[in-house]
Write an enzyme that holds these catalytic residues in place. Structure first.
Site, PDB file in Angstrom:
ATOM      1  N   HIS A  15       9.334  29.654 -15.420  1.00 21.05           N
ATOM      2  CA  HIS A  15      10.102  28.808 -14.508  1.00 21.05           C
ATOM      3  C   HIS A  15       9.203  27.796 -13.807  1.00 21.05           C
ATOM      4  O   HIS A  15       9.633  26.671 -13.531  1.00 21.05           O
ATOM      5  CB  HIS A  15      10.829  29.673 -13.477  1.00 21.05           C
ATOM      6  CG  HIS A  15      11.990  30.419 -14.041  1.00 21.05           C
ATOM      7  ND1 HIS A  15      13.298  30.055 -13.817  1.00 21.05           N
ATOM      8  CD2 HIS A  15      12.052  31.503 -14.843  1.00 21.05           C
ATOM      9  CE1 HIS A  15      14.111  30.882 -14.446  1.00 21.05           C
ATOM     10  NE2 HIS A  15      13.368  31.775 -15.074  1.00 21.05           N
ATOM     11  N   ASP A 107      14.943  25.633  -8.367  1.00 22.93           N
ATOM     12  CA  ASP A 107      15.312  26.347  -9.584  1.00 22.93           C
ATOM     13  C   ASP A 107      16.727  26.888  -9.407  1.00 22.93           C
ATOM     14  O   ASP A 107      17.027  27.552  -8.417  1.00 22.93           O
ATOM     15  CB  ASP A 107      14.323  27.496  -9.817  1.00 22.93           C
ATOM     16  CG  ASP A 107      14.498  28.181 -11.160  1.00 22.93           C
ATOM     17  OD1 ASP A 107      15.641  28.539 -11.496  1.00 22.93           O
ATOM     18  OD2 ASP A 107      13.495  28.381 -11.863  1.00 22.93           O
ATOM     19  N   ASN A 363      11.492  27.172 -22.891  1.00 21.35           N
ATOM     20  CA  ASN A 363      10.201  26.489 -22.829  1.00 21.35           C
ATOM     21  C   ASN A 363       9.537  26.443 -24.198  1.00 21.35           C
ATOM     22  O   ASN A 363       9.062  25.390 -24.644  1.00 21.35           O
ATOM     23  CB  ASN A 363       9.269  27.185 -21.838  1.00 21.35           C
ATOM     24  CG  ASN A 363       9.582  26.848 -20.401  1.00 21.35           C
ATOM     25  OD1 ASN A 363      10.343  25.935 -20.117  1.00 21.35           O
ATOM     26  ND2 ASN A 363       9.007  27.597 -19.485  1.00 21.35           N
TER      27      ASN A 363
END
EC number: 2.4.1.121
Length: 471
Positions: A15, A107, A363
């Site tokens: 994150h 986030d 990712n």
């Protein structure tokens, strides 16, 4: 008042990475930007968000971080309480100064940030670290616009497990089988708190509310178009360090986000230097997934049978599960290397890497696309099945491995088939390599000056500047 954006990531590697990169890009646009980290991470890791600034707050685990918590639920509960108070104190301390905060980007899993920002009178913008497709599934599911098909019936039939039903004609999502949906919409698994956060992360957002996505328009055109009917959705990614994004290597010459919570191995890149171009299968399942003994053995046997050199990342906590007796000869002869961690961006950028055997976390998926590396998609749970579907069907940048229903694992033959499919030089391998290269070029164009993501970031900067002027 001059604009000053406070960026609040969840304090985990996957994150933090994209939000550190986002903070850097925002600051490079001339907007004062401060990245928030925890006191534990500030003390134990090197976080470099330059030209953005870095501040630390408490997550309730200042001495030991996440590892010191009794479990995920306990960490999240304590974090929400401690971080809410600590973040509020940080904002209040600057409120009367020239560098007061004027906007918060957080986030989207950190739902405790929104009430803090509202209490402080600051606009709060969620940042999704997952794909637009996965975010759209969660959003539409939470709004009752998406029905999940049932699972298999007790008699072993599919029980009507067909495509997910959309109650409106166009939401930008393709029809997906139950197995292709993010697993949290039908199975909360061992982390029900996180599952509920995932499903409800955009439930509060309306048509005029900004939501930033770590993706790019060319990659998820239809999904973004569907989301903009309900949200002010803007793609500003890939938030990956790339040459066209002003990336410069660190002092050690690495391509880096600027926040390494785990120290990577140096030896693997030197090992790659000894291999021919596009000859190595890079294997990594991220920082959270645990494959178990049976899957590790099937994976090892499949990789060996494929006959390609491979670099396999296995977390130190799982190293005891590696079937060393199978790998002894391959590692001794230099045909294989097993490491606890590695500098993934450097590995994907290395000319010796021919494919990425990945769990398809967002990712990793976005990094592979950004560096033009074909993928073998071995999705496990959460958002990964949706990403894996798109790697194969929407983007053509790799192949999906199919899990054996009886064994519950990806069998060795399936691993071998998939690695050969993207590396043996046949038509499928050529197509995947070509598609991956085209996505690399599109990704870099998106974040280059004047690209789609760069324009969207400029639009966000205008929003931030306008909001600061009103204060």
């Amino acid at each position: 008042m001059a604009p000053h954006v406070l960026v609040v990531p969840f304090p985990g590697q996957g994150h933090m990475n994209p939000m550190v990169q986002f903070a850097k890009r925002l600051a490079s646009k001339g907007v004062a930007t401060t990245l928030v980290t925890t006191r534990f991470i500030q003390r134990t890791a090197d976080v470099d968000a330059h030209p953005a600034m870095v501040e630390a707050i408490s997550d309730g685990h200042d001495e030991g971080g996440f590892a010191s918590a009794a479990g995920v639920a306990e960490y999240l509960e304590k974090q929400a309480a401690a971080a809410s108070a600590s973040l509020a104190s940080l904002v209040e301390a600057r409120a009367s100064s020239a560098d007061a905060f004027t906007c918060v980007v957080y986030d989207s899993y950190e739902d405790w940030v929104l009430p803090v920002a509202r209490r402080m009178g600051l606009p709060a913008v969620p940042f999704s670290t997952q794909s637009c497709a996965v975010s759209a599934v969660y959003y539409h599911f939470s709004q009752g616009r998406l029905a999940v098909p049932p699972g298999a019936a007790a008699d072993g039939s599919d029980g009507g497990a067909g495509a997910a039903a959309l109650s409106e004609a166009f939401l930008g999502l393709p029809e997906m089988e139950r197995s292709e949906l993010p697993s949290f919409v039908f199975d909360h698994g061992p982390y029900p708190t996180i599952a509920m956060q995932a499903i409800k992360q955009f439930a509060h957002a309306g048509k005029d509310d900004w939501v930033l996505f770590n993706s790019f328009e060319e990659l998820e055109t239809e999904v973004l178009a569907g989301l903009t009917k309900y949200l002010k959705a803007r793609a500003i990614g890939p938030c990956v360090p790339l040459p066209t994004a002003g990336r410069t290597a660190g002092a050690n010459g690495r391509i880096t986000y600027g926040a390494n919570l785990v120290k990577p191995e140096d030896a693997c890149t030197k090992w790659l230097d000894t291999k021919p171009d596009r000859s190595v299968a890079y294997v990594s399942f991220g920082s959270l997934a645990s494959l178990g003994n049976a899957q590790k053995e099937e994976l090892a046997r499949g990789l060996l049978a494929a006959g390609k050199p491979f670099l396999w990342v296995v977390r130190a906590s799982d190293e005891h599960q590696v079937p060393r007796y199978l790998l002894a000869e391959a590692t001794a002869t230099g045909a294989a290397m097993v490491v606890p961690w590695c500098p993934q961006l450097d590995v994907l950028a290395h000319p010796a890497v021919g494919c990425f055997v990945t769990h398809c976390g967002w990712n990793s998926t976005l990094e592979a696309l950004s560096f033009g590396v074909p993928m073998v998609a071995m999705a496990l749970w959460t958002d990964q099945p949706t990403n894996a579907r798109n790697v194969e069907l929407a983007w053509g940048a790799g192949v999906r491995a199919r899990r054996d229903a009886g064994a519950g694992v990806f069998l060795r033959g399936e691993v071998e088939r998939c690695v050969r499919a993207v590396m043996d030089g046949g038509e499928a391998a050529s197509a995947a390599r070509k598609a991956a290269g085209e996505w690399r070029d599109r990704a870099r164009a998106a974040v280059a000056p004047g690209g789609s993501s760069d324009r969207n970031l400029d639009e966000f900067v205008q929003f931030v500047r306008a909001g600061a002027t009103e204060k």
